[in-house]
Design an enzyme around this catalytic site. Structure first.
Site, PDB file in Angstrom:
ATOM      1  N   HIS A   1       0.455   9.463  -6.431  1.00  0.00           N
ATOM      2  CA  HIS A   1       1.739   9.826  -7.896  1.00  0.00           C
ATOM      3  C   HIS A   1       1.243   8.518  -8.549  1.00  0.00           C
ATOM      4  CE1 HIS A   1       4.243   7.362  -5.417  1.00  0.00           C
ATOM      5  NE2 HIS A   1       4.750   7.015  -6.639  1.00  0.00           N
TER       6      HIS A   1
ATOM      7  N   ASP B   1      -1.031  10.117  -0.090  1.00  0.00           N
ATOM      8  CA  ASP B   1      -0.481   9.435  -1.391  1.00  0.00           C
ATOM      9  C   ASP B   1      -1.420   7.761  -1.715  1.00  0.00           C
ATOM     10  OD1 ASP B   1       0.918   9.057  -3.751  1.00  0.00           O
ATOM     11  OD2 ASP B   1       2.368   7.724  -2.549  1.00  0.00           O
TER      12      ASP B   1
ATOM     13  N   SER C   1       6.090   1.783  -6.747  1.00  0.00           N
ATOM     14  CA  SER C   1       4.913   2.567  -6.260  1.00  0.00           C
ATOM     15  C   SER C   1       3.696   1.860  -6.383  1.00  0.00           C
ATOM     16  CB  SER C   1       5.146   4.249  -6.725  1.00  0.00           C
ATOM     17  OG  SER C   1       6.306   4.873  -6.421  1.00  0.00           O
TER      18      SER C   1
END
Length: 481
Positions: free
Chosen positions: A224, A259, A339
């Site tokens: 993402h 992911d 992230s």
């Protein structure tokens, strides 16, 4: 010769007085008419004071300096042969300025030189010449007065405020201990291998994190983080290293279902972060999250392993299937921008990829519930992406499941079974409650997904389910997605 007639009125005004037959006075000094004298006789006192003595010897008044009695200056303008013949010797004496010697030529030259000379500092300040010793004494006096004023001012300032004083603060002795394995030691070794990933484009921008996992410039991160750059070529992706150096990054491959993604940069001799064994972690172990939360690059936050094997099923946007992985839960502070960054253990080894948090609100923010993809699983996905550019996952053939809680069982209820899928071929029906896949207990729908993906494509896996209150075990051959 004929003369014109004279006007009697003009003759009375401009004619000679009576008894005067010429334009000049008589030479004997007497006037024909005593009434014509223009000035009255001097007073007796003035005559006595200024007239010549009775025994006049001919001595002249105002003789030039240096003449002796009886001598007359040959150059005197009053008694020389060239004297004014019209001067009246009988006129009263005139007292003039004293006769002075003529200035010497050298004195005149000195005056001229002084007039053209520039003024010195003493002359400019004091209007006259001052001795050097006087200036020195004056400077000493000024310094003494100034010093005395400063001492008095300091004393007044010190004694006027009781809150201030002259103190020497204690200084900590330099002896900070940073032994091997300390947080400082880990940060020093890990920081060069962590990058900030920046995306800039006309339609999207963002910041994430990543870790260098290979000397050729391969970087692991979250899908993402780089998804927009993978879908839009107008977005520029850049990796920023700890020393501020920047390098353009290209997408090698990405896996929306886990992911995870791998990008690559062209750099020379990068620092590589070593993979650790996520299966060796235990609850309570110290872990450190590294990344760029809210754009603050090279941020280190410490925490512990809060839980292991925490299945996460996260909806995915853009039509992609949901994200599912068996997460490591930690209370290390993780925020937006972390992230894709590494979660390292007490040795500095990579044990997880920070991926998801439970935010405090819609605006985000850490509440101590962060989740990371285990390093053993991430390493397997990364190797496949570097080799093939994509990843295939095993599937059981159930598109939708729901959680079940009952007095006698917990599990995932099967729904929307795919035709000719692995579940249908094995005999699984709608409404069956799956409680175990292989050795993994299934308590909810996310756990069913991660339990299936823990196996290889084509593997025969025993599945325990409950149907009509009875427990059944069915072997299922997993298919590829």
């Amino acid at each position: 010769m004929r003369r014109p007639a004279v006007d009697p009125a003009q003759a009375a005004v401009f004619g000679r007085p009576a008894g005067v037959d010429s334009a000049f006075a008589a030479r004997n000094g007497s006037h024909p008419d005593p009434a014509l004298r223009t000035a009255p006789p001097p007073a007796a006192a003035l005559v006595e004071a200024f007239s010549r003595p009775s025994d006049d010897t001919g001595v002249l008044l105002q003789r030039p300096p240096g003449e002796t009695d009886g001598e007359q200056s040959a150059d005197s303008p009053l008694w020389s042969k060239d004297a004014d013949p019209w001067r009246d010797p009988g006129a009263g004496a005139m007292i003039g300025p004293p006769a002075l010697d003529k200035p010497e030529p050298e004195a005149k030259e000195q005056v001229a030189a002084d007039a053209g000379r520039l003024l010195s500092v003493p002359e400019l300040l004091f209007g006259r010449r001052v001795k050097a010793s006087a200036l020195i004494i004056l400077a000493v006096v000024v310094l003494v007065i100034g010093g005395a004023g400063g001492v008095v001012g300091w004393f007044i300032a010190r004694t006027g405020d009781s809150l201030t004083s002259d103190v020497t603060l204690a200084e900590v002795s330099p002896g900070v201990q940073r032994p091997p394995g300390s947080i400082s030691d880990i940060a020093k070794r890990v920081a060069p291998s962590v990058v900030s990933i920046e995306l800039h484009g006309p339609n999207a921008s963002g910041v994430g994190s990543g870790a260098v996992i290979d000397g050729q410039g391969y970087i692991i991160t979250n899908n993402h983080v780089i998804e927009n750059a993978a879908k839009d070529t107008a977005i520029k992706m850049t990796a920023v290293f700890q020393d501020g150096s920047r390098a353009d990054a290209k997408v090698v491959g990405r896996d929306p279902k886990t992911d995870l993604a791998v990008i690559k940069v062209q750099v020379n001799n990068p620092t590589v972060l070593q993979f650790g064994d996520s299966e060796s972690l235990q609850v309570g172990d110290t872990v450190i999250a590294v990344g760029s939360p809210l754009g603050l690059s090279n941020t280190f936050t410490e925490g512990i392993v809060s839980a292991l094997h925490r299945p996460r099923l996260i909806p995915n946007g853009g039509g992609d299937p949901p994200v599912a992985y068996d997460a490591i839960q930690t209370d290390a502070s993780i925020n937006r921008g972390n992230s894709g960054g590494p979660l390292v253990d007490a040795t500095g080894a990579l044990v997880g990829i920070n991926s998801f948090i439970v935010p405090a609100s819609e605006d985000g923010g850490s509440v101590g519930l962060g989740f990371a993809i285990p390093s053993n699983f991430a390493r397997k996905i990364a190797q496949t992406l570097i080799r093939d550019g994509q990843v295939k996952h095993p599937e059981i053939g159930i598109n939708a499941v729901s959680d079940v809680s009952a007095e006698s069982s917990q599990g995932a209820r099967a729904a929307n079974i795919v035709e000719n899928g692995a579940a249908q071929k094995a005999g699984i029906r709608e409404g069956d409650i799956i409680t175990k896949v292989g050795d993994r207990i299934v308590r909810n729908s996310p756990e069913l997904t991660v339990a299936v993906r823990a196996h290889e494509i084509g593997a025969k896996v025993p599945v325990v389910l409950v149907r009509d209150g009875r427990e059944l075990t069915i072997d299922v051959v997993l298919q590829s997605d």
